[in-house]
Design an enzyme around this catalytic site. Structure first.
Site, short mmCIF file in Angstrom:
data_model
loop_
_atom_site.label_atom_id
_atom_site.label_comp_id
_atom_site.label_asym_id
_atom_site.label_seq_id
_atom_site.Cartn_x
_atom_site.Cartn_y
_atom_site.Cartn_z
N THR A 1 39.36 -16.58 -11.68
CA THR A 1 40.31 -17.20 -13.37
C THR A 1 40.66 -15.63 -13.87
O THR A 1 42.19 -15.05 -13.72
CB THR A 1 39.64 -17.38 -14.57
OG1 THR A 1 39.34 -19.17 -13.51
CG2 THR A 1 40.33 -17.49 -15.65
N GLU B 1 34.55 -23.64 -23.22
CA GLU B 1 35.68 -23.12 -22.11
C GLU B 1 35.45 -22.04 -22.66
O GLU B 1 35.99 -20.42 -21.96
CB GLU B 1 37.53 -23.93 -22.99
CG GLU B 1 37.56 -25.10 -22.44
CD GLU B 1 37.21 -24.85 -20.44
OE1 GLU B 1 35.93 -24.83 -19.86
OE2 GLU B 1 38.41 -24.71 -19.80
#
Lengths: 371, 371
Positions: B239, B185
């Site tokens: 994002t 991540e």
């Protein structure tokens, strides 16, 4: 959170929220007609079911670190008593404060119901009940120190609201009593329910909305132990000054951090995890860092509490009381001693410590005299 | 939250947090030696207990309104599969990606384990296990759309971490697997665990600290129903762009409000109160108001969801998927239709709706072939 000091009698607007106006027309300045715009809840005027009642409401710890301004809890065995009696010498629909007792209380608190936390809440409760035909006298016994950060004003207001509700047969819900108590809080420290809600409902209470008022009672499991070490120094920390110390803007990382700790605090309460509760309570990066330096020795007191084994420590309400959390009463006493020593050594302040458990009941009827 | 796109093979530092360096020395560019500084957890090198395993990890909804950056949950019946096999053609201590399947996945995802979410997590897991003598091949079956706000990268990472852990006899804890997944991540969307933690652990997970990593699993009561209406429009919401839209500073009133709603959200989960959960999820005044305008039609979609009876609605992850909450599957289908219509009408976007329940298990072993 704050206290009602003696002030001149005059016609006022008690709160900027539900608009309230009052009218004086009685020779006794401590009498007040209920004549404001709080919604009357009962459809017919209730009659008293007791001649007199005596109620109790507990001290409360508000703010709770990352729970700033929306979370509070009640602590057991410490609080205020209010007695209310049907009094034919009081004009119907009015209230009179017949006495105030307790250390400092009689000299510092007003006997004018317009300027007394118990009086304001009693009036608001009478208004909600629609009482027009009965006059009441009210006696306040202060068990809480004034301006200590232990919800002194809320305890008086909660006890008064409950007493008035009980004498008329308990027609109002707890939420309605919180609204009545909020009238008092709004007058003395702003429209915050984080003391008055737990003072009335007991346990931990989360205020999730003010418009409309929405309250969540958070149940700390009954089989789990939780103790608060409350250490109050001889120091005045005025709510206004403590509120002025708050930052106007908060950076995103600190916001996310405090939000996560608020979530962790709520989860710890519901899971009955005193250690995690203390850790979350102790983790505030926004309010406590600004306020602690204004209370001499507070940072050292927190350090001493943690070193002595407390799960967490922060400022109770707007201070100056420090609150630490532990799951064992005996260890709580030891932690309290270390905290008192730190206040003396680092803040040059005398302080007293108490160890109290969670109050799970809230404001309650103590005695009654039937009609 | 984000996806690993095809990128050139090179030596990289995978994360600014636990420092990772890699060394290439094999003719197959999809092979990678585990040679970074994540702590090895096992004391002796484990041996594989299976020849191959296949695992599954669910989609996740992160952010959850006021739960921004610290709270996420897993949704049932949607996710990625990873198969891992002992492969003597792979150099011991290395990993090779043998295949990637799924809509768009084979063309958009890298088969270089250094640039593939599953690969990075698998490598991190091998490192933590101290695997030096066995090489593995990995096959990724994408069930999740890429870049949709449903934790696509986390699902791949979680499935891979669990598969590697299972093939070596399940030596690592869930928390250690979250740390391994965080390596992935961190590479693709930042060091945030709000997708990877629920992808591995299932249910709702609150991240209360990163240093050290501390996770709180919040149990939504099993006897209560909870459904997520997930509506994904054909729209790209990178994002980075969505993160750039966030305010740097937050005013105190909004901070207190969101904190209180975060607390209410956590309490609603633990109390199994879907209606209160939806209300809290829907109440964000900080992140959603900045991001929703960047997704065409999102505000109308939320309005349509609430009008159709949803308890609440917000953006899933960084979007563009909208997530609504309800306690009845049939009503969820109706709500989804209204949301799809709103995306079409107000955003001019095609969208698909799914109704999914809470995944309470997290990443799991699906099949094994014994050694």
């Amino acid at each position: 959170m704050a206290i009602c000091f003696l002030s001149p009698v005059k016609t006022i607007n008690l709160s900027p929220f539900p608009s309230i106006t009052t009218t004086r027309h009685h020779p006794n300045p401590n009498h007040l007609r209920c004549n404001f715009s709080l919604t009357t809840v009962t459809t017919t005027e209730p009659e008293p079911v007791f001649t007199s009642v005596r109620s109790f409401a507990p001290a409360t710890v508000a703010n709770l670190g990352p729970g700033f301004d929306f979370l509070g809890c009640a602590v057991d065995g410490l609080g205020d008593f209010v007695s209310v009696a049907v009094d034919s010498s009081v004009i119907p629909g009015e209230i009179s404060i017949s006495g105030i007792s307790g250390p400092e209380a009689s000299s510092k608190l007003s006997a004018d119901p317009l300027w007394n936390c118990a009086g304001i809440a009693a009036i608001a409760t009478m208004k909600m009940l629609g009482v027009r035909s009965v006059g009441l006298s009210l006696n306040l016994e202060k068990g809480l120190p004034l301006g200590s950060g232990l919800g002194s004003s809320a305890a008086s207001a909660a006890a008064a609201a409950v007493a008035v509700n009980e004498i008329f047969g308990r027609k109002l819900t707890q939420k309605e009593l919180v609204l009545a108590g909020l009238e008092s809080e709004a007058k003395v420290s702003g429209y915050h329910a984080d003391n008055i809600a737990p003072a009335i409902m007991g346990g931990f209470v989360l205020i999730s909305s003010y418009d409309p008022l929405e309250l969540m009672r958070l149940e700390f499991p009954r089989e789990k132990e939780l103790f608060f070490v409350l250490v109050s120094p001889e120091f005045e920390a005025p709510t206004k000054k403590m509120r002025a110390a708050l930052p106007a803007e908060i950076g995103m990382p600190h916001h996310v951090w405090n939000c996560s700790q608020a979530g962790a605090l709520v989860a710890s309460v519901l899971n009955g995890d005193a250690a995690a509760l203390g850790k979350a309570l102790s983790s505030d990066k926004i309010v406590e860092p600004k306020r602690a330096p204004l209370i001499p020795g507070m940072e050292a007191v927190k350090k001493a509490a943690l070193e002595a084994g407390a799960f967490g420590c922060t400022i109770s309400g707007a201070g100056p009381t420090a609150v630490a959390v532990i799951d064992d009463e005996g260890r709580g006493v030891e932690i309290g001693k270390r905290m008192v020593e730190a206040f003396q050594k680092e803040g040059n302040l005398k302080a007293v410590a108490m160890v109290k458990s969670l109050d799970r009941v809230g404001a309650r009827l103590v005695t009654t005299v039937p009609s």
